[in-house]
Every structure is written in structure tokens, then in C-alpha cells.
Design an enzyme around this catalytic site. Structure first.
Site, PDB file in Angstrom:
ATOM      1  N   GLY A 215      36.800  48.554  52.560  1.00 41.75           N
ATOM      2  CA  GLY A 215      37.609  49.036  51.445  1.00 41.75           C
ATOM      3  C   GLY A 215      36.734  49.633  50.357  1.00 41.75           C
ATOM      4  CB  SER A 216      37.214  49.744  46.719  1.00 42.89           C
ATOM      5  OG  SER A 216      38.540  50.189  46.854  1.00 42.89           O
TER       6      SER A 216
END
Lengths: 485, 454
Positions: A215-216
Site C-alpha cells: 500500500g502507501s
């Protein structure tokens, strides 16, 4: 009659000669194959006939041996088994060995020829060396903080010392007590069955053997690639990126979870974790440079051993532009182990240099004489030192005023990056909460620790899940434990 | 081999050239001392390997064995001074070694101590030895009791049918806590009978009767009784499922018939019959068929996931021994499980003494057999010759059948390794065999000392 008595005698000699030849055949020529037969228990009897060497954490053994007085005499016992299970693995008379018990088996069981001062003499006398000890790099306080922080949630923590690559904590939950598998009896078989059928997979080492979409948190890598490639020259210059990004060549649009991402600067996009900005950045950098940077951090490395093997983290190299956009924000086929994300964070903290992580400080004989030490592992440049400096600034901003404020520790400089990774069919699964960070005490010359935390199914409501609120406090506890010690 | 090609059958019957044979009693005594010391050393080695200390009974054990051996030696020195000086020391050494191995295995099975009983049986055996050596002035006396012997042998063989089977074989009789294997005694009695009968009828056996192809058959009147007795013995044993002993009786009969008649054809007939018998029994007896399958595929049960069978475990034990062995007390032959102390005792020797120790043991047996044959060769009268050959062949065949079985050379049949294996009847019988061989060798060697036997 004399002649026939002699013939009969010769016949008896023949019988005895046949016995001798046959005995020689078995004891000389077939001996090796028979000794190695898996059904021959002698090797096991010899192996378990002496106490196994110990695995040490913080100078104290976390393992032991129990004399059962049975055929396979010594059984493994574990102190704080669940806490150290992802490190020690198990040593079972029935199911073999895993992790350090497996990778360092030669030392622990005493079969490593290095342990024996006169190996030829030992071959002759058939003596076995007492098992040696394995001294780990773990920091017990950090390990405990991570274990306590995860509690009964599913997840993992990996912590590294950035300058050296020493692994300070390696935790996976839910865990299990490897001592339940030590012996040979029906209780062990029941434990084995139960552990394998448990839907929570307690024997899965989530810190090194499970990959998650990062993810981020992967935006650290994308930012490093963009800065290194010169796509971004200034942290505060506006990037020409829309608020809703249509993936190149498709009609799919990408949204942001927060407002104010349109044309945001890299600094703002990093702090707010804007998907659109980093997706477009990845496409602008191009697959070649993105791949180069990701691999410099350790992605796609199938060879990493700490000394047991680590599941390779992946960055897909054969992607179209839309897939590259998604890959760059840690989705699509991008997957990482918690250890890999700790390495990403450590590279930022260590001026752009990443060292291969390792878990075994040294091995010793049973009397404590060192027989081997893990020297400096290979050093790899993940990014320019200047890029690392800028990323440290960005990660600090995340903790000081962005999504990662839960990680703040007074008296220390902390950098971090949150992540909330979608997964499952149409992103239907409960998102994974990520947090990667590093910490430098105010009186320290360099960052002391880099941590990656992943929590699989935080019990909070789906919308509330974010790396910042669930994973960051765990990382903080680990960093605090290392800074204090 | 003799330069027999030149001689006729009659010429071959004259004994080997005469030499003056010294008594050599001193050598026998010295060898006995060595044998006792070796046994005590083995006993101490087991204790040192297992507990780090000399076992408390070592002195008593050594003294016991020593006194018994001296008693035997005195009997020989007084009543059979010309006897072969090797026979008794070999018996003492093998018996002592067997006690060490059984004691060593006792340590693994605290619930089943066999060594003390074996020591009692050994004492009984040596006493019987001394008695036979002292009381039997001349072995030819036995000739008179040939039919008593065969009657006793048949009675002993049939007796176990009245008793319940133990582990699938009806070869034991049990009373007052003791179990006896009468078949063991029967083999000596049968050897005496065969020797007496064949010696009395050897000319008739060799020259009369019909001729089938190259084989000159004796007349049925001569051959009939001995074949009948032999068939009954083997038949009974097959009923009792004691295949090892039936194989032994078969081999013994063929060897003695061959030596008595000088007809090579008997060996061919013997082999043919043995093959036919083996095939027939192998087909009809599932117990035997399983043994043959085990022999052909010793690791089949492992591949089938059932773990190693006894033969595979035995082979593992031999392999673990290698050349020098693991050392007394340091092997794991108890993995074989059932019958480790009896049928499979050789596996313990193979594992803990290695090929070196095993070769030594085989050579001891070889020497015992060779000395028996030598006594037979030196004698002039056919009964003594056949008796010596028969007794020596019993030892050789028995060693071959059991040792070949546990090392996978031939299918496994339950039998006791002479002197080594646990088993009272076996020890007593073997001492009786050695006693008879001593008597025969005394007669054989005495005749060259200027005093020709009457």
C-alpha cells in the site's frame, strides 16, 4: 572316508566363508545406504542423545533441552515460546526443524565439523560434539514490545538496525508454542494437526514468509525513484497531477482518500498520502527506473537468507502503464514482507544504503568460544544520499504533522509512513494497516532502528483502519524499546 | 586336501600320517585364562560404556566363570589329557562372550533379566561337560546305545506337541518356570544314532542295491530305517514349525551319509530333496512364505510405510557396526525388538564389535568345527569319525543357518547361535557337543602317543 571328510570340511569352510563375505558386504559396502535409511532410527537416536545447543537472545537462552530418558532422549523446550517462535522455529523429533533451528542445525546438534577440534579422531571414536550455541541479534525489549503491541491481532513486526542490518525484532501473531511439537508422542501429533488446521495459521511466519500489498508505504520507494531519476527536483514544487487520475490506457479512475491532492507538491502528497500523485509519478519515472530502485531496496530478491530464507518481495517488471501506476502505490502485483519494508525504512535512515538483514550475531561452542561471526553483510545503494536526506525529511513530516503522529516519541527524531493496503477480490478484504518508520534519539549519531508493522485485520471498523492509528503505536513501542536500551 | 586322487576308496580310509602329539595341557590352561579375562574385560567394558563404572558383579562373574572353566579343564587334564587343547577354550570364550552380550542387552530391558539364568545354565552345561569327559571312558560305548539315543531323540522331539505353542512354534516345553527346547538335545542324540548306524552299515550302504542313472542306491533294508527316522524327525519339526532345526537335521543327515558312503550322488539327492521340500513348505505354510518374502525384500515393509521389520532392523544393526563396531554397550540393537537376546544376538555382536569382532567370532566357530573334523580325520574307526564329523557339522550348519538368516544371506529361521544366544537347552547341548568332541579327540590323539587304543 578320509577324502570325503575333507570334502565335508571344505564345505563347512565354504559356509563360514560365505558368512564372512556376506557380513563384509553389509558392514562395508551397504553400510552407508543402510545407515542413511529413513527407517533406521540410529541417526535420530544419536542426534537426540545429547542436549541441543541453545539459541540466545540478549545473552540468555530462549531454548533448552529436557532429558526424557527415552530412546530419543533430549527434547527441546522453549522459554517464551510464542514470543520467539518466528525466530527459533521448532525442533521436533517428529516433524523436523524450521527457521533458526533448521538453518543452524549443524551448530545446535553438534554435527558441524567446525565444532570438532579433531574431526578425524571423532570419526574414529564415533564421539559427537556437544551442540554449540547460536547468539541472535534480537533486542528482547523490542521483541516484547512488538509482541505486546500486536496483542491478539493478526500481524507482524520487523525491526532492523539500519547501519548494520542486525534484526532487532521479528514478531508474528497469532503465534504458538514450538515446545508443543518437540517430542514424539500422540500429544505432539495432536498439536501438529491442530496448528495446521487453525484458520489463523499460527505457524505462518508473517514477518518474513508472508508478503502483503505494501500500500502507501511503498510510496517511499516511488518517491526515491522519482527523486533519483530527476523526475522531481524539488520537494515543494507542484506536481502536475489531477485529483482524479485516469489510469493510462483505461477508463478506470483513481481517487484519493484525502482532499487537496490536486497538483500537490511531493511533500504534501507524501504527508497526505495522495494516491494520484504517486501513481502518476510512477508512470512518469517509467518501469525501468521504478524496477531498478525497487530492486535496489531488495524487491525481487529470491536469495535473501537471514540465515533462513525470506519470501521474496515482488515488484512486477512486465507491466503496462496502468499497472505501473497501481504498482507504484503498492498495489497490483507489488507485494512485500514486513522485513522488506523495514529494509526500505532502514535504507532511508542509513543515508540511502541498505544492508542485508541478519539474525545470527555469532555461533559458539558449548563453552562459549566463538566459531563464526556474521560479518558485514553486503552493502547496497538503494538511492542517492541526497535523496535519502530528502526522504528522511518527508518521513519526519509524516510523523510531525501528517498521518503518522501516533508514532511520535519525545526526545527522538522519528520518520514514518503509513499505509492502508487494499486486497481481496475487488478490494473486499479488510484492509491491512501498515506503518514503516525509523527513529533516532536526540543524542544518537545515527538512526537506531527501522521498523515495519503490519496488522492484518484490525478489529476496528473498516473505515477507521489506517496505518496511523493501528500500526503506528506498535512501531512506536518497538522504537522506544530500542532507544531506551 | 589330501592327495586323494591317487588312492582308492580303501586307501583313503587310512588315517593321516602319524605324528607324535604332545599333551599341551598347559596351552589349554593358558588359553582358558585368556578366554575368561576377555569375558571379564567385555563385562567391564559394558559397565564403563553405560554407567562409567566397572559393574559391581564383575569380580563375582569373572570368578564364577573362571572356577567353572578350571573345573572343566581339570576334568580334561585328568580324564582326557590328549584332547585337543583348543576345544575347551573356544567354548569358554564363546560362552563368556554370550554372557557379556546378554548382560549388555539386559541393561536395555530392565523387566527381563536373562544373564543370571544364562549363567546358571552355563554352569549346568559345564558341569555336564565335566561329567561326560570324566564318566565316558571311551566314546565307542555310545555305539551300544544307538537305539536308546534314537528313541530318546524322537520322544524329545514329539514332546513339545503336547505343550502350547510359543510365538508360533511348538518347540518348547515349560514347567516350574523353566522352558526347555528338547529339539536341541535331540540333535546330539540323533548324531550319535546316525554315526552308529551308518558306521555299522556303511559297506552295505555303499555297494548294494539298485542303480538309478549314476546313483548307486543301497538296499531298502539298509537305508529304510535311517531314512524313516530322519523323515519322522523332519516331519515332526515341520509340524512344530521349527524350520531351522529341520534344515539342520536335513543337512546333518546328508553330510553324514555322504561321508559314510562316499557317494557324491547323496549330495545331489539331498539338494534336490531340500529344494523340493523348501518349495512345498514355502507354498503351503504362510508363516514360511512370509519369511521368504522378507528375505527377498527386507525393506518392503518400510516402503509400505509399516516401518522396518526385524530383518531390516538386524541389517541396520550390522551396518551401524561398520568395521570396528560402536563398542560394547553403545549400539542400538534392541531396536530389533523381539528375540534380540536369542535369535538375533549376532546383530548385537555385529553392531558393537563390528566386522572385526564378527570375523573373530566366525573364526572361533570355524576353528571349533575344524578341530572337530581334525579329530575325525585322526581316528581310525568309522563310528568315532562319523560322530566327530556329525558333531562338528551340527555346529557349522547351525552357525550358518542362523548367522545367514540374520544377515540376509538365507531366509530367516529361528535358531540359537551356539553358546552366544540366550537359551538354556542350547548352552547345555553345546557343552555336551564339546565334551564329546574332547573325548573323540582324546582317543584320536592318544593313539599316536605310543599307546594304541584297544
Amino acid at each position: 572316508m578320509t577324502r570325503h571328510i575333507r570334502y565335508a570340511a571344505a564345505f563347512c569352510v565354504l559356509l563360514l566363508a560365505a558368512l564372512l563375505v556376506n557380513a563384509a558386504r553389509i558392514q562395508l559396502f551397504q553400510a552407508g545406504a543402510l545407515d542413511d535409511s529413513p527407517a533406521n532410527r540410529r541417526q535420530d537416536i544419536a542426534r537426540y542423545g545429547q542436549p541441543r545447543g541453545d539459541i540466545l537472545v540478549g545473552g540468555r537462552p530462549v531454548t533448552g533441552s529436557k532429558d526424557t530418558g527415552e530412546y530419543l532422549r533430549y527434547e527441546r523446550v522453549y522459554k517464551q515460546g510464542p514470543l520467539y517462535a518466528p525466530v527459533t522455529g521448532f525442533s521436533s523429533q517428529r516433524y523436523g526443524t524450521t527457521f533458526l533451528e533448521h538453518a543452524e542445525d549443524g551448530t545446535l546438534s553438534g554435527t558441524d565439523p567446525v565444532l570438532s577440534p579433531f574431526s578425524l579422531w571423532n570419526d574414529f571414536t564415533r564421539a559427537r560434539n556437544p551442540g554449540g550455541d547460536v547468539v541472535t541479534t534480537l533486542n528482547p525489549a523490542a521483541q516484547q514490545a512488538a509482541f505486546r503491541g500486536l496483542g491478539n491481532r493478526k500481524g507482524a513486526v520487523a525491526a532492523i538496525e539500519p547501519a548494520t542490518g542486525r534484526i532487532l525484532a521479528l514478531v508474528s501473531t497469532p503465534s504458538y508454542d514450538p515446545g508443543m511439537l518437540s517430542g514424539n508422542g500422540p500429544a505432539v501429533a495432536r498439536s501438529w494437526l491442530g496448528l495446521n488446521e487453525d484458520p489463523n495459521k499460527p505457524m505462518l511466519n508473517r514477518a518474513v514468509r508472508q508478503t502483503y500489498p505494501p500500500g502507501s508505504t511503498f510510496k517511499v520507494v516511488t518517491a526515491a525513484a522519482a527523486l533519483d531519476a530527476g523526475v522531481i527536483t524539488s520537494l515543494d514544487k507542484r506536481t502536475r497531477s489531477p485529483d482524479r487520475y485516469t489510469l493510462p490506457g483505461t477508463t478506470t479512475t483513481l481517487h484519493n482518500a484525502t482532499k487537496g491532492c490536486a497538483d500537490a507538491s511531493l511533500r504534501l502528497a507524501f504527508v497526505k498520502s495522495c494516491n494520484t500523485v504517486f501513481a502518476k509519478l510512477g508512470v512518469d519515472v517509467g518501469v525501468t527506473d521504478m524496477t531498478a530502485t525497487a530492486q535496489a531496496f531488495g524487491f525481487n530478491d529470491t536469495e535473501l537468507r537471514i540465515p533462513y530464507s525470506v519470501a521474496p518481495s515482488t515488484f512486477d517488471t512486465s507491466v503496462d502503464r496502468a499497472q505501473l501506476a497501481l504498482s507504484s502505490i503498492g498495489q497490483y502485483n507489488t507485494r512485500a514482507t514486513p522485513l522488506q519494508m523495514a529494509m526500505v525504512s532502514a535504507a532511508v535512515a542509513n543515508g540511502g544504503q541498505v544492508r542485508e538483514p541478519y539474525l545470527v550475531e555469532r555461533t559458539t561452542t558449548d563453552r562459549g568460544a566463538t566459531i563464526s561471526t556474521t560479518g558485514a553483510r553486503p552493502l547496497r545503494r538503494a538511492m542517492h544520499p541526497s535523496t535519502a536526506m530528502r526522504l528522511r525529511e518527508l518521513m519526519r513530516n509524516v510523523v510531525e504533522g501528517g498521518t503518522g503522529t501516533h508514532a511520535m516519541i519525545p526526545g527522538a527524531t522519528i520518520g514514518g509512513k503509513t499505509g492502508t493496503a487494499q486486497h481481496g477480490v475487488d478490494n473486499s478484504g479488510t484492509p491491512y494497516a501498515w506503518f514503516v518508520s525509523w527513529a533516532q534519539g536526540d543524542r544518537d549519531l545515527e538512526p537506531k532502528v527501522a521498523v515495519a508493522v503490519v496488522v492484518e485485520d484490525a478489529s476496528a471498523h473498516r473505515r477507521d483502519i489506517s496505518g496511523g492509528s493501528v500500526a503506528a503505536p506498535i512501531a512506536r513501542a518497538v522504537m522506544q524499546a530500542v532507544l531506551r536500551s | 586336501m589330501t592327495k586323494a586322487g591317487t588312492g582308492t576308496t580303501v586307501a583313503a580310509d587310512t588315517p593321516a600320517p602319524a605324528v607324535r602329539l604332545p599333551r599341551r595341557s598347559g596351552i589349554e590352561l593358558a588359553l582358558i585364562v585368556v578366554a575368561v579375562l576377555l569375558s571379564v574385560y567385555g563385562y567391564c567394558a559394558v559397565g564403563l560404556a553405560r554407567t562409567g563404572a566397572v559393574p559391581p558383579g564383575a569380580v563375582g562373574y569373572g570368578a564364577g566363570l573362571g572356577v567353572l572353566a578350571l573345573l572343566a579343564h581339570l576334568a580334561v587334564r585328568l580324564r582326557a589329557p590328549y584332547a585337543d587343547p583348543l576345544l575347551l577354550p573356544i567354548g569358554v570364550l564363546l560362552n563368556g562372550l554370550g554372557l557379556v552380550l546378554i548382560y549388555r542387552l539386559d541393561l536395555e530391558t530392565p523387566g527381563d533379566r536373562a544373564a543370571p539364568a544364562q549363567l546358571v545354565w552355563s554352569a549346568l552345561g559345564i558341569t555336564l561337560f565335566a561329567y561326560v569327559v570324566a564318566a565316558l571312558r571311551d566314546h565307542r560305548v555310545l555305539q551300544r546305545y544307538a537305539y536308546v539315543c534314537v528313541a530318546a531323540a524322537l520322544a524329545l522331539l514329539t514332546l513339545p506337541i503336547l505343550f502350547p505353542a510359543v510365538n508360533g512354534a511348538r518347540i518348547w516345553i515349560r514347567f516350574a518356570g523353566f522352558s526347555i527346547q528338547p529339539g536341541e538335545f535331540a540333535k546330539v542324540l540323533l548324531a550319535v544314532f546316525f554315526a552308529a548306524y551308518l558306521a555299522a552299515n556303511r559297506n552295505a550302504l555303499a555297494y548294494a542295491g539298485r542303480r538309478i542313472w549314476k546313483l548307486q542306491l543301497p538296499t531298502g533294508r539298509v537305508l529304510g530305517p535311517v531314512v524313516a527316522i530322519w523323515l519322522v524327525s523332519v516331519g515332526v519339526l515341520i509340524l512344530e514349525r521349527d524350520l531351522g532345526t529341520s534344515l539342520l537335521f536335513f543337512g546333518l543327515f546328508v553330510v553324514m551319509l555322504y561321508v559314510a558312503t562316499g557317494r557324491t550322488g547323496w549330495i545331489a539327492v539331498g539338494l534336490l530333496l531340500a529344494t523340493l521340500g523348501a518349495v512345498a513348505v514355502g507354498r503351503t505354510e504362510p508363516h514360511v512364505a512370509a519369511r521368504i518374502q522378507d528375505w527377498l525384500h527386507p525393506f518392503a515393509s518400510i516402503e509400505a510405510g509399516q516401518g522396518p521389520n526385524q530383518l531390516a532392523q538386524s541389517l541396520f544393526a550390522f551396518a551401524a557396526g561398520g568395521v570396528l563396531g560402536t563398542g560394547l554397550g553403545l549400539g542400538h540393537s534392541t531396536l530389533i525388538g523381539f528375540a534380540t537376546k536369542s535369535d538375533f544376538i549376532l546383530a548385537t555382536a555385529g553392531e558393537e564389535l563390528g566386522l572385526a569382532g564378527l570375523s573373530a567370532i566366525f573364526l572361533l566357530y570355524g576353528l571349533l568345527v575344524e578341530r572337530g573334523y581334525r579329530a575325525g580325520l585322526a581316528l581310525r574307526e568309522p563310528f568315532g569319525r562319523l560322530l566327530a564329523v556329525g558333531l562338528a557339522s551340527i555346529v557349522a550348519l547351525q552357525v550358518f543357518v542362523i548367522a545367514g538368516g540374520v544377515t540376509g544371506l538365507i531366509p530367516l529361521t529361528g535358531m540359537a547361535m551356539p553358546f552366544l544366544a540366550q537359551g538354556g537347552s542350547s548352552v547345555v547341548t553345546n557343552w555336551a557337543i564339546v565334551a564329546l568332541l574332547i573325548r573323540v579327540s582324546h582317543s584320536a590323539r592318544e593313539q599316536y602317543d605310543g599307546r594304541v587304543a584297544p
